[in-house]
Write an enzyme that holds these catalytic residues in place. Structure first.
Site, PDB file in Angstrom:
ATOM      1  N   TYR A 121       0.878  -1.349   0.261  1.00  0.00           N
ATOM      2  CA  TYR A 121      -0.240  -0.054  -0.191  1.00  0.00           C
ATOM      3  C   TYR A 121       0.586   1.659   0.081  1.00  0.00           C
ATOM      4  CZ  TYR A 121      -3.717  -3.639   1.544  1.00  0.00           C
ATOM      5  OH  TYR A 121      -4.047  -4.760   1.321  1.00  0.00           O
TER       6      TYR A 121
ATOM      7  N   HIS B  71       0.297 -13.015   1.190  1.00  0.00           N
ATOM      8  CA  HIS B  71      -0.727 -11.385   0.347  1.00  0.00           C
ATOM      9  C   HIS B  71      -0.160 -11.863  -0.731  1.00  0.00           C
ATOM     10  CE1 HIS B  71      -1.593  -6.830  -0.033  1.00  0.00           C
ATOM     11  NE2 HIS B  71      -2.704  -7.728  -0.101  1.00  0.00           N
TER      12      HIS B  71
END
Length: 318
Positions: free
Chosen positions: A47, A131
């Site tokens: 992110y 992830h």
């Protein structure tokens, strides 16, 4: 799991997801979440090339460490880049001073966690997820999961799991490994209950928690209208029509579609928390208010009667 699900803050927007957010806005977002009683926060190196982790850590530093939980993710390792320009091709409005390297190796995971701890300014994280391993299934199970299991046994991390926008591989993690929790985004919502097919029953059977993200399916269930997005693309006409029917039904029962979308995710007994992303204090306040808004049992019954929800969804009022 016992007790009602809690609201958690997803910090992807604090990494300048799509558009920039100032440091002050990021701080205010986290501070407002805290004031609204939110104590669980989720981030990732992905992110904003670490910007989300840095901003989240800076905002949480003024609170006692034992008063909150933080989850982050592994699988994309950050390393210096000589690239110029921005990271918008990956969805983040940040300079491309770093680059992501897919890495589910034991060494890569350890280095990724070390980098996250440094950016967060913390001595530990409570949960670490593998992830987006969609295209790296073999490496995730052969190397990534055992590495996390070892780090958990050493006390370096607390809970371990996997986070994805699909339920099939998460079901394999639940059935074939000793994960504590999985993060399932967008596959258990008022528009998509595919996680009910196998993931949620398997999680209940194995005692694995399922954190739900993407309650609004990237926007369509927040404010359905022409041009709304579903899974980050333009919503198909059929789904837009379904969302508008859900909204009309909710309002007729004296509630809102946003409240119903969050309540649906929170109702399942395997779900400890519902993760919502926010980029401003106002968005956090709205989500917290909607999360507290009652949804009448008659609303759920009408959805079942009209075929907008299947019968027998666990946790919803009869």
């Amino acid at each position: 799991m016992t007790g009602p699900a809690a609201l958690a803050l997803g910090a992807a927007p604090l990494g300048n997801l799509f558009t920039a957010v100032t440091d002050e806005q990021a701080y205010d977002t986290v501070h407002t979440a805290w004031r609204q009683g939110i104590r669980s926060f989720d981030t990732a190196p992905h992110y904003g090339l670490g910007l989300s982790e840095r901003r989240l850590g800076a905002a949480l530093r003024e609170h006692p460490r034992d008063a909150f939980t933080v989850s982050t993710k592994v699988g994309r390792r950050l390393e210096p880049s000589d690239g110029t320009g921005d990271d918008l091709a990956n969805g983040f409005a940040v300079p491309a001073t770093l680059r992501r390297v897919w890495d589910f190796s034991a060494d890569g995971i350890r280095r990724t966690i070390e980098g996250s701890l440094e950016r967060l300014g913390l001595d530990r994280v409570d949960t670490v997820y593998l992830h987006d391993a969609d295209d790296h299934e073999e490496a995730a199970f052969r190397d990534g999961y055992p590495a996390l299991e070892k780090l958990r046994s050493e006390g370096v991390v607390g809970a371990i799991g996997a986070g994805m926008n699909q339920s099939e591989m998460l079901t394999r993690f639940v059935r074939d490994t000793d994960v504590d929790v999985v993060l399932c985004a967008g596959r258990y919502t008022l528009l998509d209950q595919s996680a009910l097919d196998a993931l949620l029953p398997a999680a209940q059977e194995r005692g694995v928690q399922v954190v739900i993200g993407g309650a609004f399916n990237s926007g369509l269930l927040a404010d359905p209208k022409p041009g709304s997005t579903y899974n980050y693309a333009a919503a198909p006409a059929e789904l837009l029509d379904r969302a508008l029917r859900l909204k009309e039904t909710a309002e007729r029962h004296g509630t809102t579609l946003r409240a119903a979308a969050l309540a649906f995710c929170a109702a399942h007994p395997a779900v400890p928390s519902v993760l919502v992303g926010a980029r401003s204090a106002a968005e956090v306040e709205d989500c917290a208010e909607q999360f507290r808004t009652p949804v009448p049992a008659a609303f759920w019954q009408e959805l079942r009667d009209t075929g907008l929800l299947p019968p027998g969804v666990p946790g919803l009022p009869a």
